[in-house]
Structures are given as C-alpha cells and as structure tokens.
Design a protein around this motif. Structure first.
Motif, PDB file in Angstrom:
ATOM      1  N   GLY A   1       0.831  -1.120  -0.056  1.00  8.18           N
ATOM      2  CA  GLY A   1       0.013   0.071  -0.230  1.00  8.18           C
ATOM      3  C   GLY A   1       1.010   1.210   0.047  1.00  8.18           C
ATOM      4  O   GLY A   1       2.057   1.099  -0.338  1.00  8.18           O
TER       5      GLY A   1
ATOM      6  N   TYR B   1      -1.350   7.228   3.311  1.00  5.40           N
ATOM      7  CA  TYR B   1      -2.361   8.190   2.834  1.00  5.40           C
ATOM      8  C   TYR B   1      -2.266   9.240   3.694  1.00  5.40           C
ATOM      9  O   TYR B   1      -2.735  10.679   3.296  1.00  5.40           O
ATOM     10  CB  TYR B   1      -3.678   7.297   3.172  1.00  5.40           C
ATOM     11  CG  TYR B   1      -5.015   8.078   3.133  1.00  5.40           C
ATOM     12  CD1 TYR B   1      -5.160   8.347   1.722  1.00  5.40           C
ATOM     13  CD2 TYR B   1      -5.546   8.704   4.060  1.00  5.40           C
ATOM     14  CE1 TYR B   1      -6.520   9.066   1.435  1.00  5.40           C
ATOM     15  CE2 TYR B   1      -6.796   9.450   3.836  1.00  5.40           C
ATOM     16  CZ  TYR B   1      -7.184   9.887   2.573  1.00  5.40           C
ATOM     17  OH  TYR B   1      -8.386  10.335   2.135  1.00  5.40           O
TER      18      TYR B   1
ATOM     19  N   GLU C   1      -3.355   3.186   2.731  1.00 11.75           N
ATOM     20  CA  GLU C   1      -4.180   2.761   1.643  1.00 11.75           C
ATOM     21  C   GLU C   1      -3.830   1.588   0.833  1.00 11.75           C
ATOM     22  O   GLU C   1      -2.607   1.687   0.397  1.00 11.75           O
ATOM     23  CB  GLU C   1      -4.513   3.807   0.869  1.00 11.75           C
ATOM     24  CG  GLU C   1      -5.490   3.576  -0.318  1.00 11.75           C
ATOM     25  CD  GLU C   1      -5.698   4.797  -1.212  1.00 11.75           C
ATOM     26  OE1 GLU C   1      -4.990   4.710  -2.421  1.00 11.75           O
ATOM     27  OE2 GLU C   1      -6.171   5.886  -0.938  1.00 11.75           O
ATOM     28  N   THR C   2      -4.561   0.430   1.019  1.00  7.59           N
ATOM     29  CA  THR C   2      -3.993  -0.788   0.441  1.00  7.59           C
ATOM     30  C   THR C   2      -4.258  -0.810  -1.175  1.00  7.59           C
ATOM     31  O   THR C   2      -4.881   0.206  -1.719  1.00  7.59           O
ATOM     32  CB  THR C   2      -4.684  -1.920   0.832  1.00  7.59           C
ATOM     33  OG1 THR C   2      -6.170  -1.830   0.529  1.00  7.59           O
ATOM     34  CG2 THR C   2      -4.615  -2.275   2.457  1.00  7.59           C
TER      35      THR C   2
ATOM     36  N   PRO D   1      -8.965   1.911  -2.356  1.00 10.89           N
ATOM     37  CA  PRO D   1      -8.917   2.883  -1.569  1.00 10.89           C
ATOM     38  C   PRO D   1      -9.753   2.952  -0.525  1.00 10.89           C
ATOM     39  O   PRO D   1      -9.930   3.528   0.407  1.00 10.89           O
ATOM     40  CB  PRO D   1      -9.481   4.014  -2.483  1.00 10.89           C
ATOM     41  CG  PRO D   1     -10.076   3.681  -3.820  1.00 10.89           C
ATOM     42  CD  PRO D   1      -9.685   2.264  -3.840  1.00 10.89           C
ATOM     43  N   ASP D   2     -10.721   2.016  -0.517  1.00 14.74           N
ATOM     44  CA  ASP D   2     -11.708   1.637   0.572  1.00 14.74           C
ATOM     45  C   ASP D   2     -11.287   0.907   2.001  1.00 14.74           C
ATOM     46  O   ASP D   2     -11.859   0.737   2.809  1.00 14.74           O
ATOM     47  CB  ASP D   2     -13.108   0.979   0.258  1.00 14.74           C
ATOM     48  CG  ASP D   2     -13.939   1.574  -0.861  1.00 14.74           C
ATOM     49  OD1 ASP D   2     -14.053   2.847  -0.893  1.00 14.74           O
ATOM     50  OD2 ASP D   2     -14.319   0.952  -1.773  1.00 14.74           O
TER      51      ASP D   2
ATOM     52  N   LEU E   1      -8.571   0.927   4.363  1.00 14.79           N
ATOM     53  CA  LEU E   1      -7.499   1.936   5.270  1.00 14.79           C
ATOM     54  C   LEU E   1      -7.161   1.080   6.412  1.00 14.79           C
ATOM     55  O   LEU E   1      -7.908   0.662   7.103  1.00 14.79           O
ATOM     56  CB  LEU E   1      -7.985   3.273   5.501  1.00 14.79           C
ATOM     57  CG  LEU E   1      -8.599   4.272   4.300  1.00 14.79           C
ATOM     58  CD1 LEU E   1      -9.211   5.220   4.680  1.00 14.79           C
ATOM     59  CD2 LEU E   1      -7.077   4.514   3.391  1.00 14.79           C
TER      60      LEU E   1
END
Length: 135
Positions: A60, A63, A88-89, A93-94, A96
């Motif tokens: 990731g 972020y 953030e993977t 982006p959902d 975290l």
C-alpha cells in the motif's frame, strides 16, 4: 509493558485468525464488488450480507500520518511519542489500515510512499498487522 491484544467478536474473528496466520485480509461484498475495513455485518455501500474475506497483497501507500505525543491508552504510553499512519492498500482506496510504521522516523517518509505489511507478535501466537517502508 506489552501492547493491547485485540478482542475478536463474531464479525472480526475471521480477520484476526488470518492475521495470526500472517495473512492480511479484508471483507469484500460479492453484491457490489466493494472492499471494506474494518469488518462489519453488512456492506457499507449496498447493505448486502454477501460478504467474504479476501487475501490482500500486503502492499500500500501512506495516505496520512501524525505523531502521538499524549495517548490515553495506558498500554501505549511507554511508546510515545510514536507515529500513527493511515495506509491505503493497493487493492482498494476503501481499505484503510492504522499502523505505527515501525522502524521509520519522522522525515524519512512522505504521503504516497510505498509500504508493505509486517506482522508484529505482541504475545506468543498473537499478531497485529503493522506496515513498514517498502524496500
């Protein structure tokens, strides 16, 4: 003093079992194809119940981050000041994750830098996912 041990419930148990096996997973909704983390009973987007855990790459980017100087969590006070980063993977982006960026110092990283998961053993057989700077 050791770090706090997560206490899984019926929703998070599969996540923590995977972590204790050194695998990073996240919930995925088969109805709307959305990832979500942390695990919940229903999909945040569509309200569906058709959720499964999928294995993530463990990669990731940073972020956001900050330095904790005054934690109220007694088991973490001996580690302060410490870095708290949001990762953030690469899958979505959902997804975290919070981490401490072990081994990193302020000034050695920036938002957007690549990281990879590492599993910190906090008690015998009990792990937490931490992210370290990618080589």
């Amino acid at each position: 003093m050791p770090k706090p041990i997560p206490k899984p419930d019926s929703v998070t148990e599969e996540y923590w079992t995977a972590v204790n096996n050194k695998q990073l997973v996240a919930q995925h909704c088969n109805d709307c194809s959305r990832y979500q983390h942390p695990p919940e009973l229903l999909c945040h987007r569509c309200g569906g119940k058709n959720l499964q855990f999928l294995t993530l790459s463990g990669r990731g980017t940073i972020y956001s981050w900050q330095v904790m100087h005054d934690t109220r969590v007694k088991l973490m006070q001996e580690y302060q000041p410490f870095i708290i980063a949001i990762i953030e993977t690469e899958e979505s982006p959902d997804i975290l994750h919070l981490t401490n960026l072990p081994g990193a110092s302020i000034g050695e990283f920036e938002i957007g830098d690549p990281v990879e998961v590492d599993f910190e053993e906090i008690r015998p057989g009990k792990f937490i996912p931490q992210f370290r700077m990618a080589n």
